[in-house]
Design a protein around this motif. Structure first.
Motif, PDB file in Angstrom:
ATOM      1  N   PRO A  48       0.817  -1.216   0.000  1.00 32.79           N
ATOM      2  CA  PRO A  48       0.000   0.000   0.000  1.00 32.79           C
ATOM      3  C   PRO A  48       0.853   1.270   0.000  1.00 32.79           C
ATOM      4  CG  PRO A  48      -0.789  -1.576   1.638  1.00 32.79           C
ATOM      5  CD  PRO A  48       0.538  -2.072   1.173  1.00 32.79           C
ATOM      6  N   ASN A  49       0.238   2.356  -0.434  1.00 36.22           N
ATOM      7  CA  ASN A  49       0.821   3.704  -0.343  1.00 36.22           C
ATOM      8  C   ASN A  49       2.020   3.931  -1.254  1.00 36.22           C
ATOM      9  OD1 ASN A  49      -1.059   4.405   1.735  1.00 36.22           O
ATOM     10  ND2 ASN A  49       0.228   3.280   3.188  1.00 36.22           N
ATOM     11  N   TYR A 173      -8.010 -11.387 -16.830  1.00 34.96           N
ATOM     12  CA  TYR A 173      -8.739 -10.430 -17.665  1.00 34.96           C
ATOM     13  C   TYR A 173      -7.821  -9.367 -18.255  1.00 34.96           C
ATOM     14  CZ  TYR A 173     -12.514 -12.541 -14.963  1.00 34.96           C
ATOM     15  OH  TYR A 173     -13.373 -13.437 -14.366  1.00 34.96           O
ATOM     16  N   ALA A 174      -6.524  -9.487 -18.022  1.00 34.48           N
ATOM     17  CA  ALA A 174      -5.569  -8.471 -18.461  1.00 34.48           C
ATOM     18  C   ALA A 174      -4.718  -8.976 -19.622  1.00 34.48           C
ATOM     19  CB  ALA A 174      -4.674  -8.059 -17.296  1.00 34.48           C
ATOM     20  N   ASP A 175      -4.350  -8.040 -20.491  1.00 33.20           N
ATOM     21  CA  ASP A 175      -3.416  -8.344 -21.579  1.00 33.20           C
ATOM     22  C   ASP A 175      -1.978  -8.111 -21.149  1.00 33.20           C
ATOM     23  OD1 ASP A 175      -5.604  -8.803 -23.411  1.00 33.20           O
ATOM     24  OD2 ASP A 175      -5.840  -6.628 -23.517  1.00 33.20           O
ATOM     25  N   GLY A 176      -1.818  -7.429 -20.040  1.00 33.59           N
ATOM     26  CA  GLY A 176      -0.483  -7.164 -19.505  1.00 33.59           C
ATOM     27  C   GLY A 176      -0.602  -6.519 -18.147  1.00 33.59           C
ATOM     28  N   ALA A 177       0.479  -6.577 -17.374  1.00 32.15           N
ATOM     29  CA  ALA A 177       0.475  -6.027 -16.016  1.00 32.15           C
ATOM     30  C   ALA A 177       1.732  -5.203 -15.789  1.00 32.15           C
ATOM     31  CB  ALA A 177       0.386  -7.143 -14.976  1.00 32.15           C
ATOM     32  N   ALA A 178       1.562  -4.115 -15.031  1.00 29.31           N
ATOM     33  CA  ALA A 178       2.690  -3.271 -14.640  1.00 29.31           C
ATOM     34  C   ALA A 178       2.715  -3.170 -13.120  1.00 29.31           C
ATOM     35  CB  ALA A 178       2.574  -1.888 -15.263  1.00 29.31           C
ATOM     36  N   LEU A 179       3.904  -3.019 -12.572  1.00 29.32           N
ATOM     37  CA  LEU A 179       4.097  -3.020 -11.126  1.00 29.32           C
ATOM     38  C   LEU A 179       4.637  -1.669 -10.678  1.00 29.32           C
ATOM     39  CD1 LEU A 179       4.050  -4.843  -8.551  1.00 29.32           C
ATOM     40  CD2 LEU A 179       6.404  -5.473  -9.115  1.00 29.32           C
ATOM     41  N   VAL A 180       3.881  -0.983  -9.821  1.00 33.99           N
ATOM     42  CA  VAL A 180       4.333   0.298  -9.268  1.00 33.99           C
ATOM     43  C   VAL A 180       5.256   0.044  -8.083  1.00 33.99           C
ATOM     44  CG1 VAL A 180       3.610   2.433  -8.128  1.00 33.99           C
ATOM     45  CG2 VAL A 180       2.265   1.511 -10.038  1.00 33.99           C
ATOM     46  N   VAL A 181       6.399   0.716  -8.090  1.00 26.82           N
ATOM     47  CA  VAL A 181       7.406   0.580  -7.037  1.00 26.82           C
ATOM     48  C   VAL A 181       7.763   1.978  -6.549  1.00 26.82           C
ATOM     49  CG1 VAL A 181       9.781  -0.091  -6.554  1.00 26.82           C
ATOM     50  CG2 VAL A 181       8.339  -1.578  -7.949  1.00 26.82           C
ATOM     51  N   GLU A 182       7.777   2.180  -5.244  1.00 25.72           N
ATOM     52  CA  GLU A 182       8.105   3.496  -4.704  1.00 25.72           C
ATOM     53  C   GLU A 182       9.609   3.653  -4.545  1.00 25.72           C
ATOM     54  OE1 GLU A 182       7.157   6.437  -0.908  1.00 25.72           O
ATOM     55  OE2 GLU A 182       6.114   4.512  -1.098  1.00 25.72           O
ATOM     56  N   GLY A 240       7.419   9.679 -12.392  1.00 22.44           N
ATOM     57  CA  GLY A 240       6.841  10.334 -11.228  1.00 22.44           C
ATOM     58  C   GLY A 240       7.791  11.317 -10.576  1.00 22.44           C
ATOM     59  N   SER A 241       7.268  12.011  -9.587  1.00 21.12           N
ATOM     60  CA  SER A 241       8.030  13.062  -8.935  1.00 21.12           C
ATOM     61  C   SER A 241       7.642  13.142  -7.480  1.00 21.12           C
ATOM     62  CB  SER A 241       7.758  14.397  -9.621  1.00 21.12           C
ATOM     63  OG  SER A 241       8.193  15.473  -8.819  1.00 21.12           O
ATOM     64  N   SER A 242       8.567  13.555  -6.653  1.00 23.26           N
ATOM     65  CA  SER A 242       8.276  13.664  -5.228  1.00 23.26           C
ATOM     66  C   SER A 242       7.259  14.759  -4.946  1.00 23.26           C
ATOM     67  CB  SER A 242       9.568  13.974  -4.466  1.00 23.26           C
ATOM     68  OG  SER A 242      10.127  15.188  -4.910  1.00 23.26           O
ATOM     69  N   SER A 243       7.037  15.648  -5.904  1.00 20.06           N
ATOM     70  CA  SER A 243       6.103  16.743  -5.670  1.00 20.06           C
ATOM     71  C   SER A 243       4.663  16.341  -5.935  1.00 20.06           C
ATOM     72  CB  SER A 243       6.447  17.929  -6.580  1.00 20.06           C
ATOM     73  OG  SER A 243       6.309  17.573  -7.933  1.00 20.06           O
ATOM     74  N   LYS A 244       4.442  15.146  -6.449  1.00 15.48           N
ATOM     75  CA  LYS A 244       3.095  14.666  -6.761  1.00 15.48           C
ATOM     76  C   LYS A 244       2.552  13.839  -5.614  1.00 15.48           C
ATOM     77  CE  LYS A 244      -0.453  13.852  -9.509  1.00 15.48           C
ATOM     78  NZ  LYS A 244      -1.335  14.906 -10.012  1.00 15.48           N
ATOM     79  N   GLU A 245       1.418  14.257  -5.051  1.00 17.72           N
ATOM     80  CA  GLU A 245       0.793  13.467  -3.997  1.00 17.72           C
ATOM     81  C   GLU A 245       0.209  12.199  -4.578  1.00 17.72           C
ATOM     82  OE1 GLU A 245       0.774  14.022  -0.757  1.00 17.72           O
ATOM     83  OE2 GLU A 245       1.976  15.827  -1.013  1.00 17.72           O
ATOM     84  N   SER A 246       0.405  11.089  -3.894  1.00 19.98           N
ATOM     85  CA  SER A 246      -0.046   9.817  -4.407  1.00 19.98           C
ATOM     86  C   SER A 246      -0.853   9.074  -3.363  1.00 19.98           C
ATOM     87  CB  SER A 246       1.151   8.949  -4.831  1.00 19.98           C
ATOM     88  OG  SER A 246       1.874   9.570  -5.843  1.00 19.98           O
ATOM     89  N   THR A 247      -1.815   8.272  -3.834  1.00 21.47           N
ATOM     90  CA  THR A 247      -2.610   7.447  -2.942  1.00 21.47           C
ATOM     91  C   THR A 247      -2.291   5.995  -3.200  1.00 21.47           C
ATOM     92  OG1 THR A 247      -4.444   7.391  -4.497  1.00 21.47           O
ATOM     93  CG2 THR A 247      -4.478   9.124  -2.840  1.00 21.47           C
ATOM     94  N   THR A 248      -2.818   5.147  -2.342  1.00 21.21           N
ATOM     95  CA  THR A 248      -2.506   3.726  -2.429  1.00 21.21           C
ATOM     96  C   THR A 248      -2.968   3.101  -3.720  1.00 21.21           C
ATOM     97  OG1 THR A 248      -2.756   1.623  -1.295  1.00 21.21           O
ATOM     98  CG2 THR A 248      -4.644   3.052  -1.300  1.00 21.21           C
TER      99      THR A 248
END
Length: 248
Positions: A48-49, A173-182, A240-248
């Motif tokens: 999360p987050n 149900y997906a044709d592809g997947a991407a993984l978000v990493v902080e 991405g950028s540290s100035s962008k607020e992000s949610t989970t």
């Protein structure tokens, strides 16, 4: 066919971070070059987050802005904060109610007049038995309906795969997947575990989205990225950028 799309008003964050906007457009372009058969894109994270939901929705927005008929599906029926983050007022229905047969699929689509070409399916009330719902035949019916609507792009915003199994189930149900990493937070061990879980599903892995990169520490290739970014480099790119607020 969709017979009754509902209008809602979303509170949107100011689009004043040029680097973040350009990174999203670059990400959109890279995903388009994944091939014409990649239409349903599942996005998850290790934990999360990490900014997964922010990235998912903003990516759907930039696809829509480019003229692509786009659908954003909030699949995090355990802990979605979409309604809270975007300050949606009034009663809504969502995915958990579709999958339990409480509302008709065709009556569960939303749009905001400020965002042409973008439709949304909200998460609905929280569900403690998400796994069972995603394995139910109603889920098959929903994605068959979505397929018949001929969207150019469908973004599936799923719960973190390092926390719960939902994303792994939804890869069918997906044709592809991407993984978000902080950046500077996600450990190599957590990343490898999440990547292995995706690999076991057989879904096509589209790459890593390195989020919340601190652009003030010596530019894009800051010392952290030089030291640790290599562990993700063969899988994807940093956005991405540290100035962008992000949610989970």
């Amino acid at each position: 066919m969709i017979t009754n799309k509902h209008s809602i008003t979303l509170t949107l964050a100011p689009d004043d971070d040029f680097r973040y906007s350009e990174a999203l457009r670059t990400l959109r372009t890279n995903l388009l070059f994944s091939g014409s058969r990649v239409k349903n894109i599942l996005i998850t994270s290790t934990a999360p987050n990490e900014g997964k939901s922010t990235i998912s929705f903003d990516l759907a927005r930039v696809f829509a802005e480019s003229g692509k008929r786009t659908l954003y599906v909030d699949c995090d029926i355990r802990k979605s904060e979409f309604i809270k983050v975007h300050q949606i007022q009034g009663p809504t229905v969502g995915l958990s109610q579709i999958l339990t047969g409480q509302v008709a699929i065709e009556d569960s689509f939303y749009y905001d007049e400020k965002l042409p070409n973008l439709d949304l399916i909200l998460a609905g009330p929280f569900s403690p038995n998400a796994t069972e719902l995603f394995e139910d035949e109603m889920c098959d019916q929903l994605f068959q309906f979505i397929k018949e609507e001929n969207y150019d792009i469908v973004i599936l915003d799923t719960a973190p795969i390092g926390t719960v199994i939902d994303a792994a189930i939804l890869t069918k149900y997906a044709d592809g997947a991407a993984l978000v990493v902080e950046s500077e937070v996600t450990s190599r061990r957590l990343f490898q575990r999440a990547k292995e879980q995706l690999d076991r599903t057989g879904v096509r892995f589209l790459g890593v989205i390195l989020n919340k990169v601190n652009m003030t520490k010596g530019g894009y290739y800051n010392s952290y990225y030089k030291k640790y970014g290599k562990k993700y480099e063969k899988y994807g790119y940093g956005y991405g950028s540290s100035s962008k607020e992000s949610t989970t």
